[in-house]
Motif scaffolding. Structure first.
Motif, mmCIF file in Angstrom:
data_model
loop_
_atom_site.group_PDB
_atom_site.id
_atom_site.type_symbol
_atom_site.label_atom_id
_atom_site.label_comp_id
_atom_site.label_asym_id
_atom_site.label_seq_id
_atom_site.Cartn_x
_atom_site.Cartn_y
_atom_site.Cartn_z
ATOM 1 N N PHE A 163 0.849 -1.186 0.000
ATOM 2 C CA PHE A 163 0.000 0.000 0.000
ATOM 3 C C PHE A 163 0.884 1.234 0.000
ATOM 4 N N ILE A 164 0.336 2.348 -0.381
ATOM 5 C CA ILE A 164 1.002 3.635 -0.538
ATOM 6 C C ILE A 164 2.166 3.489 -1.534
ATOM 7 N N TYR A 165 1.925 3.956 -2.727
ATOM 8 C CA TYR A 165 2.898 3.820 -3.814
ATOM 9 C C TYR A 165 3.598 5.138 -4.098
ATOM 10 N N CYS A 166 4.856 5.046 -4.474
ATOM 11 C CA CYS A 166 5.641 6.183 -4.967
ATOM 12 C C CYS A 166 6.196 5.780 -6.323
ATOM 13 N N LYS A 167 5.725 6.454 -7.367
ATOM 14 C CA LYS A 167 6.175 6.153 -8.729
ATOM 15 C C LYS A 167 6.082 4.660 -9.055
ATOM 16 N N ASN A 168 4.904 4.089 -8.842
ATOM 17 C CA ASN A 168 4.614 2.684 -9.152
ATOM 18 C C ASN A 168 5.420 1.677 -8.339
ATOM 19 N N PHE A 182 5.103 0.817 1.331
ATOM 20 C CA PHE A 182 4.813 0.021 2.516
ATOM 21 C C PHE A 182 4.108 -1.266 2.114
ATOM 22 N N HIS A 183 4.121 -2.245 3.007
ATOM 23 C CA HIS A 183 3.345 -3.469 2.807
ATOM 24 C C HIS A 183 2.941 -4.026 4.167
ATOM 25 N N VAL A 184 1.945 -4.887 4.158
ATOM 26 C CA VAL A 184 1.493 -5.535 5.385
ATOM 27 C C VAL A 184 2.609 -6.463 5.869
ATOM 28 N N LEU A 193 -5.267 6.271 6.068
ATOM 29 C CA LEU A 193 -5.761 5.257 7.013
ATOM 30 C C LEU A 193 -6.602 4.200 6.294
ATOM 31 N N THR A 194 -7.433 4.633 5.342
ATOM 32 C CA THR A 194 -8.239 3.649 4.611
ATOM 33 C C THR A 194 -7.374 2.797 3.690
ATOM 34 N N ALA A 195 -6.322 3.377 3.120
ATOM 35 C CA ALA A 195 -5.409 2.582 2.281
ATOM 36 C C ALA A 195 -4.723 1.499 3.113
ATOM 37 N N MET A 196 -4.307 1.856 4.321
ATOM 38 C CA MET A 196 -3.671 0.865 5.198
ATOM 39 C C MET A 196 -4.672 -0.205 5.612
ATOM 40 N N ASP A 224 -7.228 -6.999 2.703
ATOM 41 C CA ASP A 224 -6.892 -7.775 1.499
ATOM 42 C C ASP A 224 -5.901 -8.890 1.823
ATOM 43 N N ASP A 225 -4.928 -8.614 2.681
ATOM 44 C CA ASP A 225 -3.942 -9.627 3.050
ATOM 45 C C ASP A 225 -4.611 -10.758 3.831
ATOM 46 N N VAL A 226 -5.521 -10.410 4.735
ATOM 47 C CA VAL A 226 -6.273 -11.419 5.490
ATOM 48 C C VAL A 226 -7.117 -12.254 4.536
#
Length: 106
Positions: A20-25, A29-31, A74-77, A83-85
């Protein structure tokens, strides 16, 4: 536990595949892997509760752009955690070759 037994729900943990949270594709971050699903869902619920409150503030108060952006993150996180669950819960138990052949013949 044999290969076809599913683990108890209390033993299931996040797999850490969801970014989640992308910078230039590229995911910034990730779960995290290995978090018990109940704990991960509780955290997602807390994040969504905060996001809900921030969106209410943003909707009714002038000059609250920061609230809207905070709610967005917060909603992106929260979505990434859920989604991971879901990826963990959607996984099918591993079958042996013999069991797979038996299920095809029945």
């Amino acid at each position: 536990m044999s290969k076809t037994d599913s683990p108890a729900p209390s033993e299931l943990k996040t797999i850490g595949f969801t970014p989640f949270i992308y910078c230039k594709n590229q995911a910034l971050f990730h779960v995290s892997r290995g978090v018990p699903l109940a704990d991960a869902l509780a955290q997602a619920s807390d994040l969504l509760c905060l996001a809900k409150e921030l969106t209410i503030d943003a909707a009714y108060t002038r000059g609250t752009d920061l609230h809207a952006w905070a709610a967005h993150y917060l909603t992106a996180m929260s979505k990434a955690v859920i989604d991971d669950v879901a990826k963990v819960l959607d996984r099918r138990p591993v079958q042996t070759t013999k069991e797979a052949a038996a299920s095809k013949n029945s």
